[in-house]
Design a protein around this motif. Structure first.
Motif, PDB file in Angstrom:
ATOM      1  N   VAL A  22      -1.705  11.314  19.692  1.00  0.00           N
ATOM      2  CA  VAL A  22      -0.902  11.862  20.784  1.00  0.00           C
ATOM      3  C   VAL A  22       0.360  12.519  20.227  1.00  0.00           C
ATOM      4  CG1 VAL A  22       0.363  11.285  22.887  1.00  0.00           C
ATOM      5  CG2 VAL A  22      -1.811  10.183  22.411  1.00  0.00           C
ATOM      6  N   ALA A  23       0.952  11.916  19.204  1.00  0.00           N
ATOM      7  CA  ALA A  23       2.159  12.476  18.600  1.00  0.00           C
ATOM      8  C   ALA A  23       1.875  13.819  17.931  1.00  0.00           C
ATOM      9  CB  ALA A  23       2.740  11.500  17.581  1.00  0.00           C
ATOM     10  N   ILE A  24       0.728  13.950  17.284  1.00  0.00           N
ATOM     11  CA  ILE A  24       0.372  15.221  16.642  1.00  0.00           C
ATOM     12  C   ILE A  24       0.207  16.314  17.689  1.00  0.00           C
ATOM     13  CG2 ILE A  24      -1.434  16.424  15.351  1.00  0.00           C
ATOM     14  CD1 ILE A  24      -1.851  13.783  13.800  1.00  0.00           C
ATOM     15  N   VAL A  25      -0.487  16.000  18.765  1.00  0.00           N
ATOM     16  CA  VAL A  25      -0.672  16.981  19.832  1.00  0.00           C
ATOM     17  C   VAL A  25       0.674  17.344  20.461  1.00  0.00           C
ATOM     18  CG1 VAL A  25      -1.682  17.343  22.117  1.00  0.00           C
ATOM     19  CG2 VAL A  25      -3.045  16.307  20.302  1.00  0.00           C
ATOM     20  N   ALA A  26       1.522  16.346  20.721  1.00  0.00           N
ATOM     21  CA  ALA A  26       2.834  16.609  21.317  1.00  0.00           C
ATOM     22  C   ALA A  26       3.701  17.435  20.381  1.00  0.00           C
ATOM     23  CB  ALA A  26       3.532  15.290  21.652  1.00  0.00           C
ATOM     24  N   TYR A  27       3.668  17.124  19.094  1.00  0.00           N
ATOM     25  CA  TYR A  27       4.449  17.855  18.097  1.00  0.00           C
ATOM     26  C   TYR A  27       4.058  19.327  18.043  1.00  0.00           C
ATOM     27  CZ  TYR A  27       5.852  19.376  13.413  1.00  0.00           C
ATOM     28  OH  TYR A  27       6.350  20.076  12.353  1.00  0.00           O
ATOM     29  N   LEU A  28       2.782  19.599  18.193  1.00  0.00           N
ATOM     30  CA  LEU A  28       2.308  20.979  18.128  1.00  0.00           C
ATOM     31  C   LEU A  28       2.380  21.695  19.472  1.00  0.00           C
ATOM     32  CD1 LEU A  28      -0.790  20.456  15.827  1.00  0.00           C
ATOM     33  CD2 LEU A  28       1.421  21.434  15.194  1.00  0.00           C
ATOM     34  N   ALA A  29       2.092  21.001  20.553  1.00  0.00           N
ATOM     35  CA  ALA A  29       1.942  21.654  21.851  1.00  0.00           C
ATOM     36  C   ALA A  29       3.253  21.800  22.626  1.00  0.00           C
ATOM     37  CB  ALA A  29       0.931  20.896  22.696  1.00  0.00           C
ATOM     38  N   LEU A  30       4.049  20.749  22.700  1.00  0.00           N
ATOM     39  CA  LEU A  30       5.231  20.793  23.571  1.00  0.00           C
ATOM     40  C   LEU A  30       6.232  21.890  23.198  1.00  0.00           C
ATOM     41  CD1 LEU A  30       5.874  17.007  24.273  1.00  0.00           C
ATOM     42  CD2 LEU A  30       4.882  18.715  25.792  1.00  0.00           C
ATOM     43  N   PRO A  31       6.648  22.003  21.938  1.00  0.00           N
ATOM     44  CA  PRO A  31       7.579  23.095  21.613  1.00  0.00           C
ATOM     45  C   PRO A  31       6.975  24.483  21.836  1.00  0.00           C
ATOM     46  CG  PRO A  31       7.614  21.441  19.886  1.00  0.00           C
ATOM     47  CD  PRO A  31       6.479  21.104  20.799  1.00  0.00           C
ATOM     48  N   THR A  32       5.681  24.624  21.589  1.00  0.00           N
ATOM     49  CA  THR A  32       5.018  25.913  21.796  1.00  0.00           C
ATOM     50  C   THR A  32       4.979  26.274  23.277  1.00  0.00           C
ATOM     51  OG1 THR A  32       3.660  25.495  19.847  1.00  0.00           O
ATOM     52  CG2 THR A  32       2.911  27.210  21.371  1.00  0.00           C
ATOM     53  N   VAL A  33       4.629  25.311  24.106  1.00  0.00           N
ATOM     54  CA  VAL A  33       4.599  25.542  25.554  1.00  0.00           C
ATOM     55  C   VAL A  33       5.988  25.880  26.064  1.00  0.00           C
ATOM     56  CG1 VAL A  33       4.215  24.417  27.779  1.00  0.00           C
ATOM     57  CG2 VAL A  33       2.537  24.176  25.965  1.00  0.00           C
ATOM     58  N   TRP A  34       7.010  25.152  25.579  1.00  0.00           N
ATOM     59  CA  TRP A  34       8.381  25.431  26.014  1.00  0.00           C
ATOM     60  C   TRP A  34       8.813  26.835  25.586  1.00  0.00           C
ATOM     61  CZ3 TRP A  34      11.739  24.531  29.465  1.00  0.00           C
ATOM     62  CH2 TRP A  34      13.073  24.864  29.276  1.00  0.00           C
ATOM     63  N   SER A  35       8.462  27.254  24.391  1.00  0.00           N
ATOM     64  CA  SER A  35       8.807  28.601  23.922  1.00  0.00           C
ATOM     65  C   SER A  35       8.144  29.669  24.787  1.00  0.00           C
ATOM     66  CB  SER A  35       8.375  28.800  22.468  1.00  0.00           C
ATOM     67  OG  SER A  35       9.113  27.977  21.615  1.00  0.00           O
ATOM     68  N   ILE A  36       6.877  29.463  25.106  1.00  0.00           N
ATOM     69  CA  ILE A  36       6.164  30.437  25.936  1.00  0.00           C
ATOM     70  C   ILE A  36       6.759  30.486  27.335  1.00  0.00           C
ATOM     71  CG2 ILE A  36       3.935  30.917  27.039  1.00  0.00           C
ATOM     72  CD1 ILE A  36       2.635  29.818  24.438  1.00  0.00           C
ATOM     73  N   LEU A  37       7.038  29.323  27.914  1.00  0.00           N
ATOM     74  CA  LEU A  37       7.650  29.298  29.247  1.00  0.00           C
ATOM     75  C   LEU A  37       9.025  29.970  29.241  1.00  0.00           C
ATOM     76  CD1 LEU A  37       6.772  25.748  30.621  1.00  0.00           C
ATOM     77  CD2 LEU A  37       5.978  27.949  31.471  1.00  0.00           C
ATOM     78  N   GLY A  38       9.788  29.764  28.171  1.00  0.00           N
ATOM     79  CA  GLY A  38      11.102  30.386  28.074  1.00  0.00           C
ATOM     80  C   GLY A  38      11.039  31.899  28.028  1.00  0.00           C
ATOM     81  N   MET A  39       9.946  32.439  27.486  1.00  0.00           N
ATOM     82  CA  MET A  39       9.797  33.887  27.427  1.00  0.00           C
ATOM     83  C   MET A  39       9.220  34.465  28.717  1.00  0.00           C
ATOM     84  SD  MET A  39       8.558  34.730  23.550  1.00  0.00           S
ATOM     85  CE  MET A  39       7.158  33.619  23.574  1.00  0.00           C
ATOM     86  N   LEU A  40       8.323  33.720  29.370  1.00  0.00           N
ATOM     87  CA  LEU A  40       7.627  34.247  30.539  1.00  0.00           C
ATOM     88  C   LEU A  40       8.360  34.041  31.861  1.00  0.00           C
ATOM     89  CD1 LEU A  40       3.943  33.235  29.731  1.00  0.00           C
ATOM     90  CD2 LEU A  40       5.041  35.453  29.440  1.00  0.00           C
ATOM     91  N   VAL A  41       9.107  32.966  31.980  1.00  0.00           N
ATOM     92  CA  VAL A  41       9.798  32.653  33.229  1.00  0.00           C
ATOM     93  C   VAL A  41      11.270  33.046  33.081  1.00  0.00           C
ATOM     94  CG1 VAL A  41      10.393  30.832  34.865  1.00  0.00           C
ATOM     95  CG2 VAL A  41       8.215  30.743  33.647  1.00  0.00           C
ATOM     96  N   PRO A  42      11.716  34.058  33.811  1.00  0.00           N
ATOM     97  CA  PRO A  42      13.090  34.545  33.645  1.00  0.00           C
ATOM     98  C   PRO A  42      14.163  33.481  33.912  1.00  0.00           C
ATOM     99  CG  PRO A  42      11.808  36.102  34.935  1.00  0.00           C
ATOM    100  CD  PRO A  42      10.967  34.886  34.748  1.00  0.00           C
ATOM    101  N   ARG A  43      13.913  32.569  34.829  1.00  0.00           N
ATOM    102  CA  ARG A  43      14.904  31.535  35.147  1.00  0.00           C
ATOM    103  C   ARG A  43      15.089  30.535  34.014  1.00  0.00           C
ATOM    104  NH1 ARG A  43      15.555  30.497  41.296  1.00  0.00           N
ATOM    105  NH2 ARG A  43      17.150  29.178  40.385  1.00  0.00           N
ATOM    106  N   LEU A  44      14.131  30.444  33.116  1.00  0.00           N
ATOM    107  CA  LEU A  44      14.220  29.507  31.992  1.00  0.00           C
ATOM    108  C   LEU A  44      14.814  30.138  30.741  1.00  0.00           C
ATOM    109  CD1 LEU A  44      10.827  27.593  32.268  1.00  0.00           C
ATOM    110  CD2 LEU A  44      13.095  26.828  32.966  1.00  0.00           C
ATOM    111  N   ASP A  45      15.202  31.408  30.825  1.00  0.00           N
ATOM    112  CA  ASP A  45      15.752  32.073  29.642  1.00  0.00           C
ATOM    113  C   ASP A  45      17.052  31.426  29.176  1.00  0.00           C
ATOM    114  OD1 ASP A  45      15.662  34.142  27.646  1.00  0.00           O
ATOM    115  OD2 ASP A  45      17.391  35.006  28.689  1.00  0.00           O
ATOM    116  N   GLY A  46      17.933  31.095  30.095  1.00  0.00           N
ATOM    117  CA  GLY A  46      19.200  30.446  29.730  1.00  0.00           C
ATOM    118  C   GLY A  46      18.999  29.085  29.091  1.00  0.00           C
ATOM    119  N   PRO A  47      18.259  28.167  29.758  1.00  0.00           N
ATOM    120  CA  PRO A  47      18.004  26.870  29.132  1.00  0.00           C
ATOM    121  C   PRO A  47      17.196  26.978  27.838  1.00  0.00           C
ATOM    122  CG  PRO A  47      17.566  26.755  31.483  1.00  0.00           C
ATOM    123  CD  PRO A  47      17.826  28.190  31.155  1.00  0.00           C
TER     124      PRO A  47
END
Length: 92
Positions: free
Chosen positions: A16-41
């Motif tokens: 679970v830690a390996i999946v979280a280590y690889l997936a969570l930061p990647t998902v957050w980066s993608i969301l930060g680029m795609l959702v304009p409201r998340l650009d600041g955070p």
């Protein structure tokens, strides 16, 4: 690497830690680029974004604060949670 250790301690499960280590930061980066409201955070919580000025050698005061915030969110908080969980765990 430290981020992976922190996730491993916090989740107490290597797969679970390996999946979280690889997936969570990647998902957050993608969301930060795609959702304009998340650009600041995302500027404050995305380690990929906050490490770029450090690697370029053009770190300002605000960028140091952003880097410290993202490292705290992705490394120090899971590490603290993991150390707390490990210390409360029964020895079998």
């Amino acid at each position: 690497m430290t981020q992976g250790v922190a996730f491993g301690l916090a989740l107490l499960s290597t797969p679970v830690a390996i999946v979280a280590y690889l997936a969570l930061p990647t998902v957050w980066s993608i969301l930060g680029m795609l959702v304009p409201r998340l650009d600041g955070p995302a500027q404050w919580l995305d380690m990929n974004r906050s490490l770029i000025p450090l690697l370029d050698g053009s770190l300002s005061g605000e960028q140091v604060a952003q880097l410290a915030t993202s490292v705290a969110a992705w490394v120090l908080v899971p590490l603290a949670v993991g150390l707390w969980r490990t210390s409360r765990r029964e020895v079998a």
